[in-house]
Design an enzyme around this catalytic site. Sequence first.
Site, PDB file in Angstrom:
ATOM      1  CG  LEU A 115      -1.918   1.133   1.335  1.00 27.26           C
ATOM      2  CD1 LEU A 115      -2.936   1.050   0.215  1.00 27.26           C
ATOM      3  CD2 LEU A 115      -2.592   1.127   2.691  1.00 27.26           C
ATOM      4  CG  ASP A 116      -0.661   4.574   0.440  1.00 24.05           C
ATOM      5  OD1 ASP A 116      -1.331   4.621  -0.596  1.00 24.05           O
ATOM      6  OD2 ASP A 116      -1.157   4.702   1.575  1.00 24.05           O
ATOM      7  CG  ASP A 117       6.419   0.747  -0.908  1.00 26.25           C
ATOM      8  OD1 ASP A 117       7.006   1.682  -0.336  1.00 26.25           O
ATOM      9  OD2 ASP A 117       6.986  -0.278  -1.321  1.00 26.25           O
TER      10      ASP A 117
END
Lengths: 287, 287, 287, 287
Positions: B230-232
């Site tokens: 996530l969000d990476d």
Amino acid sequence: MPASTAPATLVALLHGPDQPGLVARVSGWIFERGGNILHADQHRDMEAGVFFQRVEWVPPAGADAAAVAAEFEGFARGLGMNAQVARSDRRPRVVLFVSKFDHCFHDLILRWKSGDYAADFVAVVSNHPDLAEASRGYGLPYHHIPVTAATKAEAEARQLALLAELRADLVVMARYMQVLSADFLEKGPPVINIHHSFLPAFAGGRPYHQAYERGVKLIGATAHYATAVLDDGPIIQQDVARVTHRQDVADLIRLGRDLERLVLAQAVRVHLEHRVLVYGKRTVVFD
Amino acid sequence: MPASTAPATLVALLHGPDQPGLVARVSGWIFERGGNILHADQHRDMEAGVFFQRVEWVPPAGADAAAVAAEFEGFARGLGMNAQVARSDRRPRVVLFVSKFDHCFHDLILRWKSGDYAADFVAVVSNHPDLAEASRGYGLPYHHIPVTAATKAEAEARQLALLAELRADLVVMARYMQVLSADFLEKGPPVINIHHSFLPAFAGGRPYHQAYERGVKLIGATAHYATAVLDDGPIIQQDVARVTHRQDVADLIRLGRDLERLVLAQAVRVHLEHRVLVYGKRTVVFD
Amino acid sequence: MPASTAPATLVALLHGPDQPGLVARVSGWIFERGGNILHADQHRDMEAGVFFQRVEWVPPAGADAAAVAAEFEGFARGLGMNAQVARSDRRPRVVLFVSKFDHCFHDLILRWKSGDYAADFVAVVSNHPDLAEASRGYGLPYHHIPVTAATKAEAEARQLALLAELRADLVVMARYMQVLSADFLEKGPPVINIHHSFLPAFAGGRPYHQAYERGVKLIGATAHYATAVLDDGPIIQQDVARVTHRQDVADLIRLGRDLERLVLAQAVRVHLEHRVLVYGKRTVVFD
Amino acid sequence: MPASTAPATLVALLHGPDQPGLVARVSGWIFERGGNILHADQHRDMEAGVFFQRVEWVPPAGADAAAVAAEFEGFARGLGMNAQVARSDRRPRVVLFVSKFDHCFHDLILRWKSGDYAADFVAVVSNHPDLAEASRGYGLPYHHIPVTAATKAEAEARQLALLAELRADLVVMARYMQVLSADFLEKGPPVINIHHSFLPAFAGGRPYHQAYERGVKLIGATAHYATAVLDDGPIIQQDVARVTHRQDVADLIRLGRDLERLVLAQAVRVHLEHRVLVYGKRTVVFD
């Protein structure tokens, strides 16, 4: 840097539980005593129910500024407010902490010499000898206090003694590459630090390397009050600059120097102008 | 949105181990086959020894664009390079994923309708019914596929089937408030997401609340390719806006909408123009 | 867009000759009548000796807001100040003027529909029929009033009659491509215009072409109050975006749309929140 | 400032009528002679039909850089192109022109001393004696050449003689408060000037006063090549900073110093790295 010949002004920074009539009471108190408000700015944190104010005024001619300041602080306490009153005829005394990087060092001193800061820079402290000659070229005493893991406590004791002797009001870490202990921060004056990232991203070491690895499209710098937790203190100022895939780590470091200079200089300025109120991990900056 | 009447162009995105002569070989190959290079941009990651290039050219009149593209990809492979060639006469097909927030939704569709994107928006997918009417007002089919923890796998299967049927080339998460699984991301087309913070700061939920609590002086938005973490994912575009103590969380959310709109729109644009090369967690954006 | 259920507030904008005690007197007046100040911001033009203030307060429960407003205006006159008091329970009525470009048109209406503006958008006026259907899709009456050199005076008379009938408080020129006459500006409500350059650079026609020819590295947009002199009115908001040699005029126009949208939306917002005081060619924007 | 030990590179800046195959021919020419292209960037002005390129390469070991450069220039002429080839082993020689303001002066010299510029700063020229001591403190010869209306021609002749003697490649006007004549500009090396406004707004004298009077919301700075028409030369770099009604002229001057420093430093950098091509009133900056 001669003291200005303008009449002395007082600047009060207040905060405390919000209640009706605070603006009227504060301005009324000053007006009734013959003071003339130059600037007044306030803020309410609606959720927390806290009132913040910065008010700058000229006391009546012939008044004892120190007495008015003390009286105002008492008045504010009576309203349940915490107040600090600064006097423009008492210039804050600033000590720079540096290591080897010199870009913030030169920048702050040149701004001070050009009259940007209503303050006295009184000394430079460093864990390295590198900037001794440059400091003296600026007419600033240089105190070389080496720091190793083994000598850190002793070095901090020497630094604290020096700060006390110099009656320092502010320490500015101009890329000083040592972590100050919680004990130091408790005993000494306020400390402003510049971290070379957009905090809270890339706290800790080698932030430009971290930024490069993550592939961000903006790099940043953050000036904050140093606290016992590294890179976690209340933020005063931040800024960013755009980067692309064309910039390698060396480029980020070079571009970042401009950010660090500017962000630290702006944070020091608002602090010295008594524009910053800290509460919790946040700041109110009246500018 | 009629197809342009300009002659079809080809855009190649190449990357691979650096070696002398790559620029000459690539441009020579095109020139010798009667092509005319319109734009060529390259980048070397000196440390990693990787060469990146985007080259856009007009094949000779009468040439079969598909055949030239295939031939070029073979040529690049012979140089040890990975190449993808896109054709301007084949407009990418885009599917929007939305939930209830509509600011990025309206913004992207209005940009598309005004001719900003050389692409076809072909459908809207949502886990909520709220934007169905607005979608149809724009002439876009709306697919309401509810998602719960229990039905997520099944819902993703339906989404993947739909994307295949629509021959989608790109999914844009325009504030779609569900995490896509690693399985979905592997099987479907590339996915661009907008996160409402300056990543890597404030990943995860409620980033504006996190930003407010931390007291940052700038808020941000980040468009990135969605990956299993996530969000990476690799960042395509980021931007920030200045905030002060005067802005509460509701203000940050409002101000952030402008950032989200702009950053997502820019990221979608460079992707659709075949300007983005991903390697590792980083992107090269030729713009 | 239901009216808020929060208690009505009053917002006063004052300005006039500076004198000691103004802050105390204004806040005292409100406090003594049971009002609670929510926000107060003031400014002194030291050189011109002018005092400016915006103060927002909640009158006591049961008070007649209109009466308090009138009483305050009289009080301010007694201090030699000009004051305008707005009431939050009276939403300003806004009329959009448009031609064919629709980016600011959609943007402002979508912001209004999402609740960003405490105002009522009541009509769209255009010299072209192009945006009639889109306006009606938003539920806004569309008034097509063609304008030619020969019919301009008559068209403006129709526009003024319409504005009077609609009780319009503000006209927003959302890329309306006609110059309003001095007579119109005198008789009608205030007019906010968006000019697609960084004024005073590139006033007049085709500013993006002018910017391209001059080779500037930033393009801009400026929102200002329209006055009898073209592109010369008091500036409310400005912003810029970076460009390079790679952008041709068409690119500048496209990038400029984002600037125009944002700058106009911000200017309309601060106006509708009664944050703007005009004096001479300058504005004080309390934000 | 020791010369780098990296192998010498060549940088060619080319421009001329566009034609098919230019990228291939230039890169082919270099490749066939054993050169290795490090960077290549090109631009087409589609409307004007002009091709621009910057190409940086390492000639084969043992090659005579001067001979390769001359040979390349001949090759380019054969293509109808104008080419200038710079050698990294020949550091440009820079002369600073200053008056009394010292912020750009210190900034440029400190950047040079920290190794930011691959150039030799060789002298400071001033129409005032004020910065003589500071220059010598930096180890830079200081030439005080007073200028009055009556002596301007004579002073410029002395300046030109000095520049010739110093073999200067670039003059940087670091807030030099004299207008250089067309004759000087024709006979001397290129001159970069910093103007303290966002040109073309506020050309001429006292731009911060002009900006204050006009009530702009952003102030700017512009670095450009000096030409015979004041403040009209090709722009290399520009930037802006936000201001509000709170800033008076003195604040604009102070804030502007940061802009002037940064914009001039960036312009000098791209010039010294041979990234700037001038055509007409515009520049192509390959960065």
